[in-house]
Design an enzyme around this catalytic site. Structure first.
Site, PDB file in Angstrom:
ATOM      1  N   PHE A  56      68.740 -18.004 -24.643  1.00 29.93           N
ATOM      2  CA  PHE A  56      67.808 -17.606 -23.588  1.00 29.93           C
ATOM      3  C   PHE A  56      66.985 -18.805 -23.138  1.00 29.93           C
ATOM      4  CE2 PHE A  56      67.048 -12.781 -23.610  1.00 29.93           C
ATOM      5  CZ  PHE A  56      68.354 -12.517 -23.971  1.00 29.93           C
ATOM      6  N   ASP A  57      66.952 -19.028 -21.837  1.00 28.28           N
ATOM      7  CA  ASP A  57      66.061 -20.041 -21.287  1.00 28.28           C
ATOM      8  C   ASP A  57      64.758 -19.350 -20.874  1.00 28.28           C
ATOM      9  OD1 ASP A  57      66.655 -18.684 -18.922  1.00 28.28           O
ATOM     10  OD2 ASP A  57      67.826 -20.319 -18.070  1.00 28.28           O
ATOM     11  N   SER A  58      63.839 -20.099 -20.294  1.00 30.90           N
ATOM     12  CA  SER A  58      62.533 -19.545 -19.907  1.00 30.90           C
ATOM     13  C   SER A  58      62.660 -18.377 -18.939  1.00 30.90           C
ATOM     14  CB  SER A  58      61.652 -20.627 -19.278  1.00 30.90           C
ATOM     15  OG  SER A  58      61.344 -21.612 -20.220  1.00 30.90           O
ATOM     16  N   ALA A  60      65.231 -16.269 -18.620  1.00 30.66           N
ATOM     17  CA  ALA A  60      65.763 -15.098 -19.338  1.00 30.66           C
ATOM     18  C   ALA A  60      64.679 -14.440 -20.187  1.00 30.66           C
ATOM     19  CB  ALA A  60      66.949 -15.507 -20.205  1.00 30.66           C
ATOM     20  N   ILE A  61      63.832 -15.244 -20.816  1.00 33.80           N
ATOM     21  CA  ILE A  61      62.733 -14.698 -21.614  1.00 33.80           C
ATOM     22  C   ILE A  61      61.765 -13.943 -20.713  1.00 33.80           C
ATOM     23  CG2 ILE A  61      60.753 -15.280 -23.072  1.00 33.80           C
ATOM     24  CD1 ILE A  61      62.476 -17.692 -24.076  1.00 33.80           C
TER      25      ILE A  61
END
Length: 102
Positions: A56-58, A60-61
């Protein structure tokens, strides 16, 4: 006769083990949905899974937190979001429990 043990007390609100498991399951579902995880990835999810482990990248978070705030009808601040970026699913669960008991 089924007895449910009170496992945690948060802010004067008692949460049973079953209720905690439901919260975890709902988080797992949201993680799988946002991350478009394959079946084998979903089956390997645990409370100790980190967003880095999940890829997860920023963004996706942030999508996950929006999904969870809608699901649990709570508000998640930018500060909460920043604090959770390098966290685990267990930390997300604790944040949600805290927010639901405010």
């Amino acid at each position: 006769m089924l007895q449910v043990k009170i496992d945690t007390i948060l802010g004067g609100f008692a949460m049973t083990k079953i209720e905690q498991d439901v919260i975890t399951d709902r988080i797992f579902y949201a993680v799988a949905k946002v991350g478009s995880l394959e079946d084998e990835e979903v089956s390997s999810l645990s409370k100790a899974s980190t967003f880095e482990d999940l890829g997860f990248d920023s963004l996706a978070i942030q999508e996950l937190m929006i999904e969870l705030s809608d699901e649990f009808e709570i508000e998640i601040s930018n500060e909460d979001l920043n604090n959770i970026k390098e966290g685990t699913i267990e930390e997300v669960k604790r944040l949600l429990e805290e927010k639901m008991n405010q």
